[in-house]
Design a protein around this motif. Structure first.
Motif, mmCIF file in Angstrom:
data_model
loop_
_atom_site.group_PDB
_atom_site.id
_atom_site.type_symbol
_atom_site.label_atom_id
_atom_site.label_comp_id
_atom_site.label_asym_id
_atom_site.label_seq_id
_atom_site.Cartn_x
_atom_site.Cartn_y
_atom_site.Cartn_z
ATOM 1 N N ALA A 33 0.860 -1.181 0.000
ATOM 2 C CA ALA A 33 0.000 0.000 0.000
ATOM 3 C C ALA A 33 0.894 1.227 0.000
ATOM 4 O O ALA A 33 2.015 1.202 0.509
ATOM 5 C CB ALA A 33 -0.912 0.016 1.219
ATOM 6 N N VAL A 34 0.397 2.301 -0.563
ATOM 7 C CA VAL A 34 1.125 3.566 -0.598
ATOM 8 C C VAL A 34 0.609 4.453 0.516
ATOM 9 O O VAL A 34 -0.603 4.608 0.689
ATOM 10 C CB VAL A 34 0.941 4.259 -1.968
ATOM 11 C CG1 VAL A 34 1.599 5.625 -1.981
ATOM 12 C CG2 VAL A 34 1.503 3.383 -3.074
ATOM 13 N N VAL A 35 1.550 5.027 1.288
ATOM 14 C CA VAL A 35 1.197 5.963 2.353
ATOM 15 C C VAL A 35 2.066 7.219 2.208
ATOM 16 O O VAL A 35 3.225 7.129 1.802
ATOM 17 C CB VAL A 35 1.383 5.357 3.763
ATOM 18 C CG1 VAL A 35 0.448 4.183 3.970
ATOM 19 C CG2 VAL A 35 2.804 4.944 4.006
ATOM 20 N N PRO A 36 1.527 8.386 2.529
ATOM 21 C CA PRO A 36 2.333 9.604 2.503
ATOM 22 C C PRO A 36 3.319 9.626 3.672
ATOM 23 O O PRO A 36 3.058 9.065 4.733
ATOM 24 C CB PRO A 36 1.312 10.734 2.664
ATOM 25 C CG PRO A 36 -0.021 10.127 2.472
ATOM 26 C CD PRO A 36 0.115 8.672 2.777
ATOM 27 N N THR A 37 4.446 10.292 3.469
ATOM 28 C CA THR A 37 5.411 10.488 4.542
ATOM 29 C C THR A 37 5.234 11.861 5.189
ATOM 30 O O THR A 37 5.849 12.138 6.208
ATOM 31 C CB THR A 37 6.851 10.365 4.011
ATOM 32 O OG1 THR A 37 7.036 11.312 2.955
ATOM 33 C CG2 THR A 37 7.124 8.959 3.496
ATOM 34 N N GLU A 38 4.397 12.693 4.586
ATOM 35 C CA GLU A 38 4.101 14.024 5.114
ATOM 36 C C GLU A 38 2.666 14.375 4.756
ATOM 37 O O GLU A 38 2.048 13.705 3.927
ATOM 38 C CB GLU A 38 5.066 15.068 4.529
ATOM 39 C CG GLU A 38 4.991 15.164 3.024
ATOM 40 C CD GLU A 38 6.062 16.057 2.429
ATOM 41 O OE1 GLU A 38 5.692 17.012 1.732
ATOM 42 O OE2 GLU A 38 7.252 15.793 2.664
ATOM 43 N N PRO A 83 0.014 11.323 6.907
ATOM 44 C CA PRO A 83 1.129 10.370 6.924
ATOM 45 C C PRO A 83 0.725 9.043 7.570
ATOM 46 O O PRO A 83 -0.004 9.018 8.562
ATOM 47 C CB PRO A 83 2.199 11.064 7.767
ATOM 48 C CG PRO A 83 1.828 12.497 7.774
ATOM 49 C CD PRO A 83 0.344 12.554 7.609
ATOM 50 N N GLY A 84 1.196 7.948 6.992
ATOM 51 C CA GLY A 84 0.934 6.635 7.553
ATOM 52 C C GLY A 84 -0.419 6.048 7.201
ATOM 53 O O GLY A 84 -0.704 4.910 7.532
#
Length: 157
Positions: A33-38, A83-84
């Protein structure tokens, strides 16, 4: 908890090992899965530096979420992404090729004849979308499809 005999201790260790093995089996990787880091805000273009791919271990994770950075990079967020948290595909859109109030070229083709005019879009539009535009010379409002280069191919009525 005290153990009176070594046999009791060995039994407890084996039981703990069994519980650990069961937990590891539950944590089986089900995909990515893709998650943002910010934090990514609405209207922000999404770059690959703002994302990371993580393993999915929750079998209850539902919905249509992004599974690779390639399918998200270059798109624009329609809502705040935290994020997350997984990135839902419904929260993304293509970037606008024309924006409301800017200048655009209007093109209309009828047979072998092609007419071009200066216009201004009345709507924001991504490639392939139908938008309304005003012909700057005549003031007539027309509808057309947004092309890759930001021109609008007018649809005849």
């Amino acid at each position: 908890m005290t153990f009176r005999r070594a046999k009791d201790l060995a039994t407890a260790v084996l039981a703990a090992a069994g519980v650990l093995a069961a937990l590891q089996a539950q944590a089986e990787v089900l995909g990515k899965a893709v998650v943002p880091t910010e934090v990514i805000y609405p209207g922000d273009p999404i770059g690959s530096r703002q994302l990371e791919e993580v393993d999915v271990t929750n079998p209850n994770l539902a919905g249509d979420y992004a599974k690779s950075i390639g399918e998200v990079s270059g798109l624009v967020s329609k809502r705040t992404l935290l994020p997350g948290r997984t990135v839902p595909l419904s929260a993304l859109r293509q970037p606008f090729a024309v924006t409301r109030g800017s200048n655009a070229r209007l093109i209309m083709s009828i047979g072998a004849m092609t007419i071009t005019a200066a216009g201004t879009p009345l709507d924001d539009g991504a490639i392939g979308e139908i938008v309304r535009a005003r012909n700057l010379d005549s003031g007539i409002i027309v509808s057309g499809t947004v092309l890759e280069n930001g021109t609008i191919r007018v649809v005849s009525k």
